[in-house]
Design a protein around this motif. Structure first.
Motif, PDB file in Angstrom:
ATOM      1  N   THR B  31       0.829  -1.195   0.000  1.00  0.00           N
ATOM      2  CA  THR B  31       0.000   0.000   0.000  1.00  0.00           C
ATOM      3  C   THR B  31       0.865   1.248   0.000  1.00  0.00           C
ATOM      4  O   THR B  31       1.877   1.313   0.701  1.00  0.00           O
ATOM      5  N   TYR B  33       0.729   5.796  -0.242  1.00  0.00           N
ATOM      6  CA  TYR B  33      -0.110   6.934   0.121  1.00  0.00           C
ATOM      7  C   TYR B  33       0.525   8.229  -0.366  1.00  0.00           C
ATOM      8  O   TYR B  33       1.733   8.321  -0.561  1.00  0.00           O
ATOM      9  N   TYR B  35       0.377  12.320   1.001  1.00  0.00           N
ATOM     10  CA  TYR B  35      -0.049  13.275   2.012  1.00  0.00           C
ATOM     11  C   TYR B  35       0.346  14.675   1.556  1.00  0.00           C
ATOM     12  O   TYR B  35       1.334  14.858   0.853  1.00  0.00           O
ATOM     13  N   LEU B  43      -0.658  17.777   8.403  1.00  0.00           N
ATOM     14  CA  LEU B  43      -0.406  16.711   7.442  1.00  0.00           C
ATOM     15  C   LEU B  43      -1.720  16.010   7.138  1.00  0.00           C
ATOM     16  O   LEU B  43      -2.340  15.428   8.020  1.00  0.00           O
ATOM     17  N   ILE B  45      -3.989  13.313   4.728  1.00  0.00           N
ATOM     18  CA  ILE B  45      -3.974  12.201   3.785  1.00  0.00           C
ATOM     19  C   ILE B  45      -4.737  12.603   2.528  1.00  0.00           C
ATOM     20  O   ILE B  45      -5.796  13.233   2.599  1.00  0.00           O
ATOM     21  N   MET B  46      -4.194  12.259   1.380  1.00  0.00           N
ATOM     22  CA  MET B  46      -4.860  12.527   0.110  1.00  0.00           C
ATOM     23  C   MET B  46      -5.396  11.229  -0.500  1.00  0.00           C
ATOM     24  O   MET B  46      -6.543  11.157  -0.914  1.00  0.00           O
ATOM     25  N   SER B  48      -4.980   6.686  -0.529  1.00  0.00           N
ATOM     26  CA  SER B  48      -4.424   5.418  -0.115  1.00  0.00           C
ATOM     27  C   SER B  48      -4.647   4.483  -1.295  1.00  0.00           C
ATOM     28  O   SER B  48      -5.755   4.439  -1.851  1.00  0.00           O
ATOM     29  N   ILE B  55      -8.430   4.644  -2.484  1.00  0.00           N
ATOM     30  CA  ILE B  55      -9.291   5.367  -1.559  1.00  0.00           C
ATOM     31  C   ILE B  55      -8.888   6.835  -1.599  1.00  0.00           C
ATOM     32  O   ILE B  55      -7.722   7.164  -1.417  1.00  0.00           O
ATOM     33  N   ILE B  56      -9.846   7.648  -1.873  1.00  0.00           N
ATOM     34  CA  ILE B  56      -9.580   9.073  -2.060  1.00  0.00           C
ATOM     35  C   ILE B  56     -10.177   9.856  -0.906  1.00  0.00           C
ATOM     36  O   ILE B  56     -11.346   9.678  -0.554  1.00  0.00           O
ATOM     37  N   ASN B  57      -9.400  10.762  -0.339  1.00  0.00           N
ATOM     38  CA  ASN B  57      -9.945  11.684   0.627  1.00  0.00           C
ATOM     39  C   ASN B  57     -10.891  12.619  -0.121  1.00  0.00           C
ATOM     40  O   ASN B  57     -10.512  13.240  -1.104  1.00  0.00           O
ATOM     41  N   PHE B  90       4.151  14.422   0.695  1.00  0.00           N
ATOM     42  CA  PHE B  90       4.881  13.252   1.165  1.00  0.00           C
ATOM     43  C   PHE B  90       4.237  11.982   0.626  1.00  0.00           C
ATOM     44  O   PHE B  90       3.015  11.823   0.666  1.00  0.00           O
TER      45      PHE B  90
END
Lengths: 111, 112
Positions: B31, B33, B35, B43, B45-46, B48, B55-57, B90
């Motif tokens: 996985t 990610y 960020y 920070l 999360i954008m 995963s 998976i989208i924020n 990141f």
């Protein structure tokens, strides 16, 4: 995703023990508590993780009370190089491990 | 041995341009990610992403799109850059189901 609350900043002196407490009132049953450290211009670095009671590694200890609604990161005998931002996170294997970082605690260690 | 690497380290560009940031991990993780860290150091999360699921924020604009050529790479493509996209991005990776994530050194994006 559980929200966390921690102090914005803390000051300490070299050689002291530092305890940073994090509140996570809506922690879920399958959530773990994880702490990360971030130095300027670097990505966060894993420090320690726990589910309940106490966890200790070569860097820190993590204390988690029975209700798991808070946790305390303990850094023994800090040095100047421990000056960093410390993030408390709660999360589990749900939602693709989407970790939610709070604002973090900026620890300043003084000589 | 760099576990998670990102390129470029710095990226300066004009509004309206399209740019990509590359990320590679040599940890064998499933996985990855992305960020975003803003000027206030929050920070967020954008995305995963693993082989099976993205998976989208929901707060991420659709101008941002992750692209994964293989398990070890997750690139971030940004269309029509805006001033507010200026931040440090990141990349991170983990084993599926694990909470310990390994972060890259970050890419500082400045949109002029």
């Amino acid at each position: 995703l559980a929200k966390t609350t921690q102090p914005i900043s803390m000051d300490s002196y070299e050689g002291q023990e530092v305890n940073i407490t994090c509140s996570h009132n809506n922690i879920a049953t399958n959530d773990y508590i994880t702490w990360y450290q971030q130095f300027p211009s670097q990505g966060p670095r894993f420090i320690i993780q726990g589910y309940k009671t106490k966890v200790t590694n070569e860097v820190a200890s993590l204390f988690i009370p029975a209700d798991r609604k808070s946790s305390t990161l303990s850094l023994p005998r800090v040095s100047l190089s421990d000056t960093a931002v410390y993030y408390c996170l709660v999360g589990g294997s749900n939602a693709g491990n989407m970790l939610t970082f709070g604002g973090g605690t900026r620890l300043m260690v003084k000589p | 041995d760099t576990a998670v690497s990102q390129t470029p380290k710095y990226l300066v560009t004009q509004m309206g341009n399209d740019k990509s940031i590359k990320c590679e991990q040599n940890l064998g993780h499933d996985t990855m990610y992305w960020y975003k860290q803003d000027s206030k150091k929050f920070l967020k999360i954008m995305f995963s992403y693993n082989n099976k699921e993205l998976i989208i924020n929901e707060t991420v604009p659709n101008r941002f799109s992750p692209k994964s050529p293989d398990k070890a790479h997750l690139n971030l493509h940004i269309n029509s850059l805006e001033l507010g996209d200026s931040a440090v991005y990141f990349c991170a990776s983990s084993q599926i189901g694990a909470d310990t994530q390994y972060f890259g050194p970050g890419t500082r994006l400045t949109v002029l």
